[in-house]
Motif scaffolding. Structure first.
Motif, PDB file in Angstrom:
ATOM      1  N   MET A   1       0.852  -1.196   0.000  1.00 34.65           N
ATOM      2  CA  MET A   1       0.000   0.000   0.000  1.00 34.65           C
ATOM      3  C   MET A   1       0.883   1.240   0.000  1.00 34.65           C
ATOM      4  N   THR A   2       0.644   2.162  -0.907  1.00 35.19           N
ATOM      5  CA  THR A   2       1.495   3.346  -1.020  1.00 35.19           C
ATOM      6  C   THR A   2       0.670   4.606  -0.788  1.00 35.19           C
ATOM      7  N   GLY A   3       1.371   5.733  -0.685  1.00 36.93           N
ATOM      8  CA  GLY A   3       0.694   7.013  -0.526  1.00 36.93           C
ATOM      9  C   GLY A   3       0.676   7.466   0.915  1.00 36.93           C
ATOM     10  N   GLU A   4       0.695   8.786   1.076  1.00 36.80           N
ATOM     11  CA  GLU A   4       0.659   9.390   2.403  1.00 36.80           C
ATOM     12  C   GLU A   4      -0.635   9.038   3.120  1.00 36.80           C
ATOM     13  N   VAL A   5      -0.525   8.749   4.419  1.00 38.18           N
ATOM     14  CA  VAL A   5      -1.716   8.527   5.224  1.00 38.18           C
ATOM     15  C   VAL A   5      -2.343   9.888   5.517  1.00 38.18           C
ATOM     16  N   VAL A   6      -3.562  10.083   5.028  1.00 41.92           N
ATOM     17  CA  VAL A   6      -4.268  11.355   5.163  1.00 41.92           C
ATOM     18  C   VAL A   6      -5.111  11.381   6.437  1.00 41.92           C
ATOM     19  N   LEU A   7      -5.794  10.275   6.712  1.00 41.03           N
ATOM     20  CA  LEU A   7      -6.694  10.188   7.865  1.00 41.03           C
ATOM     21  C   LEU A   7      -6.589   8.801   8.477  1.00 41.03           C
ATOM     22  N   GLU A   8      -6.450   8.762   9.793  1.00 41.52           N
ATOM     23  CA  GLU A   8      -6.478   7.460  10.458  1.00 41.52           C
ATOM     24  C   GLU A   8      -7.112   7.592  11.837  1.00 41.52           C
ATOM     25  N   THR A   9      -7.791   6.530  12.230  1.00 36.61           N
ATOM     26  CA  THR A   9      -8.370   6.465  13.569  1.00 36.61           C
ATOM     27  C   THR A   9      -7.917   5.175  14.231  1.00 36.61           C
ATOM     28  N   HIS A  10      -7.794   5.236  15.561  1.00 37.95           N
ATOM     29  CA  HIS A  10      -7.416   4.058  16.344  1.00 37.95           C
ATOM     30  C   HIS A  10      -8.351   3.954  17.547  1.00 37.95           C
ATOM     31  N   GLY A  11      -9.118   2.874  17.607  1.00 39.65           N
ATOM     32  CA  GLY A  11      -9.972   2.615  18.761  1.00 39.65           C
ATOM     33  C   GLY A  11     -10.997   3.700  19.036  1.00 39.65           C
ATOM     34  N   LEU A  12     -11.423   4.415  17.997  1.00 42.73           N
ATOM     35  CA  LEU A  12     -12.343   5.541  18.189  1.00 42.73           C
ATOM     36  C   LEU A  12     -13.704   5.030  18.675  1.00 42.73           C
ATOM     37  N   ALA A  13     -14.216   5.649  19.723  1.00 39.62           N
ATOM     38  CA  ALA A  13     -15.478   5.193  20.315  1.00 39.62           C
ATOM     39  C   ALA A  13     -16.253   6.379  20.865  1.00 39.62           C
ATOM     40  N   LYS A  14     -17.586   6.227  20.882  1.00 41.17           N
ATOM     41  CA  LYS A  14     -18.444   7.265  21.469  1.00 41.17           C
ATOM     42  C   LYS A  14     -19.626   6.622  22.160  1.00 41.17           C
ATOM     43  N   ARG A  15     -19.819   7.001  23.410  1.00 36.22           N
ATOM     44  CA  ARG A  15     -20.949   6.522  24.195  1.00 36.22           C
ATOM     45  C   ARG A  15     -21.819   7.714  24.591  1.00 36.22           C
ATOM     46  N   PHE A  16     -23.131   7.585  24.406  1.00 38.57           N
ATOM     47  CA  PHE A  16     -24.102   8.569  24.891  1.00 38.57           C
ATOM     48  C   PHE A  16     -24.924   7.882  25.970  1.00 38.57           C
ATOM     49  N   GLY A  17     -24.581   8.111  27.243  1.00 40.10           N
ATOM     50  CA  GLY A  17     -25.286   7.417  28.321  1.00 40.10           C
ATOM     51  C   GLY A  17     -25.117   5.911  28.189  1.00 40.10           C
ATOM     52  N   ASP A  18     -26.243   5.200  28.045  1.00 41.06           N
ATOM     53  CA  ASP A  18     -26.193   3.739  27.912  1.00 41.06           C
ATOM     54  C   ASP A  18     -25.989   3.282  26.472  1.00 41.06           C
ATOM     55  N   LEU A  19     -26.014   4.214  25.535  1.00 42.23           N
ATOM     56  CA  LEU A  19     -25.900   3.861  24.116  1.00 42.23           C
ATOM     57  C   LEU A  19     -24.443   3.919  23.652  1.00 42.23           C
ATOM     58  N   GLN A  20     -23.934   2.785  23.187  1.00 48.92           N
ATOM     59  CA  GLN A  20     -22.604   2.757  22.569  1.00 48.92           C
ATOM     60  C   GLN A  20     -22.797   3.033  21.084  1.00 48.92           C
ATOM     61  N   ALA A  21     -22.620   4.286  20.677  1.00 48.59           N
ATOM     62  CA  ALA A  21     -22.919   4.699  19.302  1.00 48.59           C
ATOM     63  C   ALA A  21     -21.840   4.256  18.321  1.00 48.59           C
ATOM     64  N   VAL A  22     -20.577   4.315  18.763  1.00 46.47           N
ATOM     65  CA  VAL A  22     -19.441   3.894  17.942  1.00 46.47           C
ATOM     66  C   VAL A  22     -18.477   3.140  18.854  1.00 46.47           C
ATOM     67  N   GLN A  23     -17.954   2.016  18.368  1.00 45.60           N
ATOM     68  CA  GLN A  23     -17.033   1.241  19.194  1.00 45.60           C
ATOM     69  C   GLN A  23     -15.842   0.762  18.371  1.00 45.60           C
ATOM     70  N   ASP A  24     -14.638   1.118  18.829  1.00 47.41           N
ATOM     71  CA  ASP A  24     -13.392   0.578  18.292  1.00 47.41           C
ATOM     72  C   ASP A  24     -13.274   0.748  16.774  1.00 47.41           C
ATOM     73  N   LEU A  25     -13.424   1.988  16.306  1.00 52.94           N
ATOM     74  CA  LEU A  25     -13.305   2.275  14.872  1.00 52.94           C
ATOM     75  C   LEU A  25     -11.839   2.497  14.509  1.00 52.94           C
ATOM     76  N   ASN A  26     -11.338   1.640  13.615  1.00 50.53           N
ATOM     77  CA  ASN A  26      -9.966   1.737  13.128  1.00 50.53           C
ATOM     78  C   ASN A  26      -9.998   1.832  11.613  1.00 50.53           C
ATOM     79  N   LEU A  27      -9.502   2.919  11.072  1.00 52.60           N
ATOM     80  CA  LEU A  27      -9.447   3.038   9.615  1.00 52.60           C
ATOM     81  C   LEU A  27      -8.229   3.851   9.212  1.00 52.60           C
ATOM     82  N   GLN A  28      -7.840   3.665   7.954  1.00 52.36           N
ATOM     83  CA  GLN A  28      -6.687   4.389   7.427  1.00 52.36           C
ATOM     84  C   GLN A  28      -6.978   4.751   5.969  1.00 52.36           C
ATOM     85  N   ILE A  29      -6.907   6.029   5.651  1.00 56.04           N
ATOM     86  CA  ILE A  29      -7.186   6.531   4.309  1.00 56.04           C
ATOM     87  C   ILE A  29      -5.917   7.177   3.771  1.00 56.04           C
TER      88      ILE A  29
END
Length: 204
Positions: A1-29
Motif C-alpha cells: 500500500m502506497t501514498g501518504e496517510v491522510v486520515l487514520e483512527t485508532h480505537g475511536l469510540a463514542k458513548r451517549f449514556g447507555d448507548l454505545q454509538a461507535v465502538q473501536d473504529l480503526n481506519l486508514q485513508i
C-alpha cells in the motif's frame, strides 16, 4: 500500500449514556483514495465523522488528519479539510454565490474568482445568482460540496451526499465526486448506506 496517510483512527469510540454509538473504529485513508464508509442508517457514521472533525469528543481512541491529532492539534489537523456533514444549510433568501461569500468570509476569506470556480466545478455556474430557496435538493447538495471545496482542501469529507436525491441527482453527485478526485487530486471520504452507489464511485 502506497501514498501518504491522510486520515487514520485508532480505537475511536463514542458513548451517549447507555448507548454505545461507535465502538473501536480503526481506519486508514491514503492520499488519492475515494474511501467508502458504509453502513445502514443509525450505524454511527455521522457520529464517527463528527469525532474525526473534532465537532464532538470521543469517549475513547484517537483520530489524526495529516498526522495531527484532532483534539490536541485541531487547527493544524483541520486546515486542509473540507466537509459536508448532515446535509448543507443555507440562507434561502440569498443567492448561491452570496451564501458561499458569507462562508468564505467566516473561514478566512476567499477570492471572487474561486467562488465562480467552485460553482462551475459543481455544475452551478449559471445558477450562482439564483436564490437558494428556488434550488432543487440536488442543487443544494452540490452547493454544499462547493462550500466544502472553497479553500481547495486536500481531504474532502462528505456525509451521505446523495441523501434524498432521485436517480438523476444521484448520478450527478456520483460524477461530481469522480471529477473532484481525478481533476483536483482530492482525497475523498464518502459515507453512505447505499452499497451500489459506493461500488460505482469508491476505490476502497
Amino acid at each position: 500500500m502506497t501514498g501518504e496517510v491522510v486520515l487514520e483512527t485508532h480505537g475511536l469510540a463514542k458513548r451517549f449514556g447507555d448507548l454505545q454509538a461507535v465502538q473501536d473504529l480503526n481506519l486508514q485513508i491514503r492520499q488519492g483514495d475515494v474511501y467508502g464508509f458504509l453502513g445502514p442508517n443509525g450505524a454511527g457514521k455521522t457520529t464517527s465523522i463528527r469525532m474525526i472533525l473534532g465537532l464532538i469528543s470521543p469517549s475513547a481512541g484517537t483520530a489524526r488528519i495529516f498526522g495531527h491529532d484532532i483534539r490536541r492539534q485541531f487547527r493544524q489537523a483541520i486546515r486542509q479539510v473540507g466537509a459536508m456533514v448532515e446535509g448543507p444549510a443555507f440562507y434561502p433568501y440569498l443567492t448561491g454565490r452570496q451564501n458561499l461569500q458569507i462562508y468564505g468570509r467566516l473561514s478566512g476569506g476567499v477570492e471572487a474568482s474561486r467562488l465562480q470556480e467552485v460553482l462551475e466545478m459543481v455544475g452551478l455556474g449559471r445558477w450562482g445568482e439564483a436564490k437558494v430557496k428556488g434550488y432543487s435538493q440536488g442543487m443544494r447538495q452540490r452547493l454544499g460540496i462547493a462550500q466544502a471545496l472553497l479553500h481547495q482542501p486536500r481531504l474532502l469529507i462528505l456525509d451521505e451526499p446523495t441523501n434524498g436525491l432521485d436517480p438523476q441527482g444521484m448520478r450527478e453527485i456520483r460524477g461530481l465526486v469522480r471529477r473532484i478526485s481525478q481533476e483536483e487530486g482530492t482525497t475523498i471520504f464518502l459515507s453512505s448506506h447505499l452499497l451500489g452507489e459506493m461500488e460505482m464511485v469508491c476505490n476502497r
